[in-house]
Design a protein around this motif. Sequence first.
Motif, mmCIF file in Angstrom:
data_model
loop_
_atom_site.group_PDB
_atom_site.id
_atom_site.type_symbol
_atom_site.label_atom_id
_atom_site.label_comp_id
_atom_site.label_asym_id
_atom_site.label_seq_id
_atom_site.Cartn_x
_atom_site.Cartn_y
_atom_site.Cartn_z
ATOM 1 N N THR A 1 -4.970 6.250 -0.916
ATOM 2 C CA THR A 1 -4.056 5.115 -1.033
ATOM 3 C C THR A 1 -4.456 4.287 -2.243
ATOM 4 O O THR A 1 -5.579 4.375 -2.732
ATOM 5 N N ASN A 2 -3.521 3.462 -2.686
ATOM 6 C CA ASN A 2 -3.813 2.652 -3.863
ATOM 7 C C ASN A 2 -4.899 1.623 -3.582
ATOM 8 O O ASN A 2 -5.683 1.289 -4.465
ATOM 9 N N GLU B 1 0.850 -1.194 0.000
ATOM 10 C CA GLU B 1 0.000 0.000 0.000
ATOM 11 C C GLU B 1 0.881 1.237 0.000
ATOM 12 O O GLU B 1 1.851 1.316 0.742
ATOM 13 N N HIS B 2 0.539 2.190 -0.839
ATOM 14 C CA HIS B 2 1.285 3.443 -0.884
ATOM 15 C C HIS B 2 0.314 4.593 -1.115
ATOM 16 O O HIS B 2 -0.798 4.406 -1.578
ATOM 17 N N HIS B 3 0.777 5.773 -0.769
ATOM 18 C CA HIS B 3 -0.052 6.968 -0.899
ATOM 19 C C HIS B 3 0.053 7.518 -2.313
ATOM 20 O O HIS B 3 1.127 7.524 -2.910
#
Length: 183
Positions: free
Chosen positions: A131-132, A120-122
């Motif tokens: 977030t993704n 998970e990344h912003h």
Amino acid sequence: MPGLGTLSINNSGAAADFTNKIVAPPQPFIKFDNAETETHDLLDYLSASTGGNKDEVTEALDHFCDNLKKQIAGQSNAKLESIGNFFVDETGNISFTQEELPAAFLQPVFAERVIHPDAEHHILVGDKESTNTLMTEFLAPKPEIKDSWWIWAIVLGALCLVALLIYFTQINGTSSFGNAIKI
């Protein structure tokens, strides 16, 4: 450099070539500006690295720059070993060209893109941060809700037919439409 100008080392950014899966390194380049800048930090560095006092270092730097200016004026060219060349251009201004760095210092690196589907990344969506995983859920196709009104219509119609059948079988030979059948 007192009396000459300012030499500064800058870096261009690294360049990614995704089709060939390589990343080229940042390219350092030396920029020469005829405007002089404050030499206080340079003198501090030189006195700390040579162990001399600030007055001796200032005098040595001034002497070096004066000799360099005399060499440029006399030969219209002055070479600083492993750094570059000062020269007088066609307008009469002092310019500088740097020496090329050895290719061994600027080798590109192999870089294959790795995708981690569970990471998970912003990300920035418009002007909001998300977030993704939230965006994947938001953009996923919605399950289609089946419209079952016609099933209820068939069930209700069947109940009406059963009710009519029961009604007509309960009246024992009399017609509900006004005509009586005599047996």
